[in-house]
Each structure stands twice: as structure tokens, then as C-alpha cells.
Design a protein around this motif. Structure first.
Motif, PDB file in Angstrom:
ATOM      1  N   THR A 165       0.866  -1.163   0.000  1.00 19.29           N
ATOM      2  CA  THR A 165       0.000   0.000   0.000  1.00 19.29           C
ATOM      3  C   THR A 165       0.909   1.221   0.000  1.00 19.29           C
ATOM      4  O   THR A 165       2.122   1.101   0.191  1.00 19.29           O
ATOM      5  CB  THR A 165      -0.947   0.020   1.219  1.00 19.29           C
ATOM      6  N   ASP A 166       0.349   2.391  -0.251  1.00 24.21           N
ATOM      7  CA  ASP A 166       1.212   3.577  -0.235  1.00 24.21           C
ATOM      8  C   ASP A 166       1.692   3.848   1.186  1.00 24.21           C
ATOM      9  O   ASP A 166       2.876   4.036   1.440  1.00 24.21           O
ATOM     10  CB  ASP A 166       0.529   4.790  -0.853  1.00 24.21           C
ATOM     11  N   SER A 167       0.768   3.873   2.141  1.00 23.07           N
ATOM     12  CA  SER A 167       1.135   3.967   3.554  1.00 23.07           C
ATOM     13  C   SER A 167      -0.031   3.445   4.377  1.00 23.07           C
ATOM     14  O   SER A 167      -1.190   3.576   3.979  1.00 23.07           O
ATOM     15  CB  SER A 167       1.482   5.402   3.961  1.00 23.07           C
ATOM     16  N   THR A 168       0.278   2.864   5.515  1.00 26.73           N
ATOM     17  CA  THR A 168      -0.795   2.336   6.360  1.00 26.73           C
ATOM     18  C   THR A 168      -1.684   3.457   6.877  1.00 26.73           C
ATOM     19  O   THR A 168      -2.890   3.277   7.040  1.00 26.73           O
ATOM     20  CB  THR A 168      -0.215   1.533   7.542  1.00 26.73           C
ATOM     21  N   ASN A 169      -1.107   4.628   7.125  1.00 31.70           N
ATOM     22  CA  ASN A 169      -1.928   5.755   7.573  1.00 31.70           C
ATOM     23  C   ASN A 169      -2.946   6.153   6.520  1.00 31.70           C
ATOM     24  O   ASN A 169      -4.128   6.357   6.814  1.00 31.70           O
ATOM     25  CB  ASN A 169      -1.043   6.952   7.926  1.00 31.70           C
ATOM     26  N   ASN A 170      -2.485   6.267   5.279  1.00 30.90           N
ATOM     27  CA  ASN A 170      -3.411   6.625   4.205  1.00 30.90           C
ATOM     28  C   ASN A 170      -4.498   5.569   4.036  1.00 30.90           C
ATOM     29  O   ASN A 170      -5.670   5.894   3.808  1.00 30.90           O
ATOM     30  CB  ASN A 170      -2.649   6.802   2.892  1.00 30.90           C
ATOM     31  N   PHE A 171      -4.111   4.303   4.125  1.00 31.14           N
ATOM     32  CA  PHE A 171      -5.088   3.233   3.981  1.00 31.14           C
ATOM     33  C   PHE A 171      -6.163   3.334   5.060  1.00 31.14           C
ATOM     34  O   PHE A 171      -7.363   3.271   4.773  1.00 31.14           O
ATOM     35  CB  PHE A 171      -4.403   1.868   4.056  1.00 31.14           C
TER      36      PHE A 171
ATOM     37  N   VAL B  10      -5.089   7.646  14.072  1.00 34.28           N
ATOM     38  CA  VAL B  10      -4.430   6.686  13.197  1.00 34.28           C
ATOM     39  C   VAL B  10      -2.949   6.689  13.549  1.00 34.28           C
ATOM     40  O   VAL B  10      -2.286   7.729  13.493  1.00 34.28           O
ATOM     41  CB  VAL B  10      -4.631   7.039  11.710  1.00 34.28           C
ATOM     42  N   ILE B  11      -2.446   5.525  13.929  1.00 33.32           N
ATOM     43  CA  ILE B  11      -1.072   5.389  14.412  1.00 33.32           C
ATOM     44  C   ILE B  11      -0.309   4.500  13.454  1.00 33.32           C
ATOM     45  O   ILE B  11      -0.537   3.289  13.389  1.00 33.32           O
ATOM     46  CB  ILE B  11      -1.039   4.780  15.827  1.00 33.32           C
ATOM     47  N   GLY B  12       0.578   5.065  12.669  1.00 31.22           N
ATOM     48  CA  GLY B  12       1.418   4.294  11.760  1.00 31.22           C
ATOM     49  C   GLY B  12       2.759   4.011  12.408  1.00 31.22           C
ATOM     50  O   GLY B  12       3.431   4.934  12.884  1.00 31.22           O
ATOM     51  N   ILE B  13       3.170   2.747  12.433  1.00 33.35           N
ATOM     52  CA  ILE B  13       4.392   2.350  13.131  1.00 33.35           C
ATOM     53  C   ILE B  13       5.288   1.552  12.199  1.00 33.35           C
ATOM     54  O   ILE B  13       4.826   0.667  11.473  1.00 33.35           O
ATOM     55  CB  ILE B  13       4.062   1.499  14.381  1.00 33.35           C
ATOM     56  N   GLY B  14       6.562   1.868  12.226  1.00 35.93           N
ATOM     57  CA  GLY B  14       7.561   1.097  11.495  1.00 35.93           C
ATOM     58  C   GLY B  14       8.652   0.647  12.440  1.00 35.93           C
ATOM     59  O   GLY B  14       9.218   1.468  13.173  1.00 35.93           O
ATOM     60  N   LEU B  15       8.931  -0.654  12.454  1.00 39.95           N
ATOM     61  CA  LEU B  15       9.995  -1.213  13.285  1.00 39.95           C
ATOM     62  C   LEU B  15      10.955  -2.008  12.401  1.00 39.95           C
ATOM     63  O   LEU B  15      10.532  -2.875  11.630  1.00 39.95           O
ATOM     64  CB  LEU B  15       9.420  -2.131  14.369  1.00 39.95           C
ATOM     65  N   ASN B  16      12.244  -1.710  12.519  1.00 38.67           N
ATOM     66  CA  ASN B  16      13.262  -2.423  11.749  1.00 38.67           C
ATOM     67  C   ASN B  16      13.512  -3.779  12.414  1.00 38.67           C
ATOM     68  O   ASN B  16      14.070  -3.833  13.512  1.00 38.67           O
ATOM     69  CB  ASN B  16      14.557  -1.624  11.699  1.00 38.67           C
ATOM     70  N   ILE B  17      13.135  -4.852  11.739  1.00 37.37           N
ATOM     71  CA  ILE B  17      13.247  -6.173  12.350  1.00 37.37           C
ATOM     72  C   ILE B  17      14.356  -7.015  11.718  1.00 37.37           C
ATOM     73  O   ILE B  17      15.362  -7.323  12.365  1.00 37.37           O
ATOM     74  CB  ILE B  17      11.898  -6.923  12.278  1.00 37.37           C
ATOM     75  N   ASN B  18      14.201  -7.383  10.459  1.00 40.67           N
ATOM     76  CA  ASN B  18      15.151  -8.307   9.833  1.00 40.67           C
ATOM     77  C   ASN B  18      16.011  -7.673   8.750  1.00 40.67           C
ATOM     78  O   ASN B  18      16.739  -8.378   8.052  1.00 40.67           O
ATOM     79  CB  ASN B  18      14.397  -9.502   9.238  1.00 40.67           C
TER      80      ASN B  18
END
Length: 263
Positions: free
Chosen positions: A21-27, A137-145
């Protein structure tokens, strides 16, 4: 832990899984469900236009990290106290990562740090109706792998770098949601003092004097407190309390490139 159970255990909760998607917030802002839920979660493998605070771009390799958004309707919360949504979101992400390693903190207002490196960030967009919030609306990005970062961001880190192995992302997502539900429950019970206390204990550089920079120049200061409105109060070495809104002060963080980071 049964991750799917944690994510699907309530009739008022909806989980949407997307490939892109473009961004989870926009969705989430545009999503119109047939039967609206109290809380909607959307997770995605890749965002074509992921955003951080102040429209900064968020780098995330496809299928390697956690990219998700949560939409809630905290219409019981006064608009001038909306910063508590930022607090509970940051605490949920930090505490989920603490299942895997120590040393995570929350850099005001809601970045997640490990040491002096950034592992996660979020973009929170609130809608106001009168004196109260209508939705968040809370968009979160976590660097995992992710193993390699190619953008010019000066201090990224992933959980892989910290623990030396890959991690199943859905278990971390389930844990974030679990902790978010816990803190959102406290908020519904008006236990904002408990939330504020946990947040201040979790702060990056929460104790001691460190270098900062504002429009007037450089100075040394320590965190005095965070106001319910979200303003940061710093006490400089002369004992003067300085009050800042988001983006009004820089925290000087040592990196190999000697970058400074805008709070």
C-alpha cells in the motif's frame, strides 16, 4: 504465545493484511468497513510511500520489517491531551522489543531507540471533533530483519543487528498489539498518571545532562518533565527551564557522520 489468537480474539477488533500500500496511515484514513470496529489493525509487507514525522521518508526493505497501522476512536479524550496516544503507542512498541533484548528507550516524542540508534518510529494523525478526539491513526515502522540500510539516515539499526538472527515478525506484532491494548485500557480508565510515569521512565537520555540545540544556539540540559500536552521541558546547566514543542529543539547525538537529529 499464540500470535494469531492475540490478534483475532475480539469481535470489536479487525486485522487487515496487505502485500503493498502507499502507507498504512493513508489506507486507514480512507478505509470504510461495512461494520466499523473499535480498533482496526492493518499490516503490510511494503509501503510505496511510507512516511515518518514531518513527511520524512521511512526506509524499509520489502518483507523484512514490521509496517503497520492502528486506528482507534478515543472520543472520550480531550483534544489537548492527545499526546497520551503517542505515549501508549511508543510504550507498546518499546516493550514488545524488550522481549528480545535490553537497552530500548523512547526518544521524545515517539521514536524507538536502542542505544544511540533508531530502530522504530511512528506517525500519529488525530482527527478532532469539537473539544474531543474523533479518531487516531497510528502508523508504526519497526526495523526487524533488515540487514543493510541504503538511505542517508545516519543511525538506523534493526533487531537483526542487535540479536544476530532473524525474528518472526508476527510474534512481535502480536506483542505490540497486546501492550497497546493494555495501555489503551489504562487510558479508558483515566489512569493517565500511570501512563506518564511509565513513559518518563522509558525516555532516551532521561537522566543526566546532554547537548541540545535550539534556534538560539547550543546548550547542555537534562529532561525536567513532559507536560500532558506533550511539551518537553529541559533544565539547562544554569537551572533555567526551557519549554519546547515538537521540532523546536535538536538533540545532538554522536554518529560517524556527526549528524544532529531533530526532535
Amino acid at each position: 504465545m499464540n500470535a494469531l489468537h492475540v490478534l483475532d480474539d475480539s469481535p470489536w477488533f479487525e486485522w487487515i493484511q496487505l502485500q503493498t500500500t502507499d502507507s498504512t496511515n493513508n489506507f486507514l484514513k480512507g478505509y470504510k468497513p461495512f461494520a466499523p470496529k473499535d480498533m482496526t489493525l492493518v499490516s503490510v509487507d511494503y509501503q510505496t510511500a511510507g512516511r515518518g514525522q514531518a513527511n520524512n521518508k521511512w526506509e524499509a526493505e520489502c518483507g523484512r520489517n514490521l509496517l503497520f497501522g492502528i486506528k482507534i476512536f478515543p472520543d472520550f479524550l480531550f483534544a489537548n491531551r492527545q499526546f497520551v496516544i503517542s505515549q501508549i503507542s511508543a510504550l507498546a512498541a518499546k516493550e514488545a522489543l524488550e522481549d528480545y533484548a535490553d537497552g530500548f528507550t523512547v526518544k521524545w516524542p515517539n521514536d524507538i531507540y536502542w542505544g544511540d540508534k533508531k530502530i522504530g518510529g511512528m506517525l500519529i494523525e488525530n482527527t478532532v471533533c469539537g473539544k474531543h478526539l474523533e479518531s487516531s491513526v497510528i502508523g508504526i515502522g519497526l526495523n526487524i530483519n533488515q540487514k543493510k540500510f541504503v538511505s542517508d539516515a545516519p543511525n538506523p539499526v534493526s533487531l537483526f543487528h542487535i540479536i544476530g538472527k532473524e525474528t518472526e515478525r508476527v510474534f512481535i506484532l502480536a506483542r505490540v498489539v497486546e501492550r497497546f491494548k493494555f495501555y489503551y485500557g489504562l487510558l479508558r480508565q483515566s489512569q493517565t498518571d500511570a501512563i506518564a510515569s511509565a513513559y518518563e521512565k522509558a525516555l532516551y537520555r532521561g537522566h543526566g545532562f546532554y547537548p541540545y540545540e535550539d534556534a538560539a544556539g547550543s546548550f547542555m540540559a537534562r529532561v525536567s518533565r513532559i507536560e500532558p500536552t506533550g511539551h518537553l521541558l529541559l533544565e539547562d546547566t544554569g537551572g533555567v527551564i526551557r519549554k519546547y514543542a515538537f521540532k523546536e529543539v535538536r538533540c545532538v547525538i554522536p554518529t560517524t557522520d556527526q549528524h544532529q537529529f531533530l526532535l
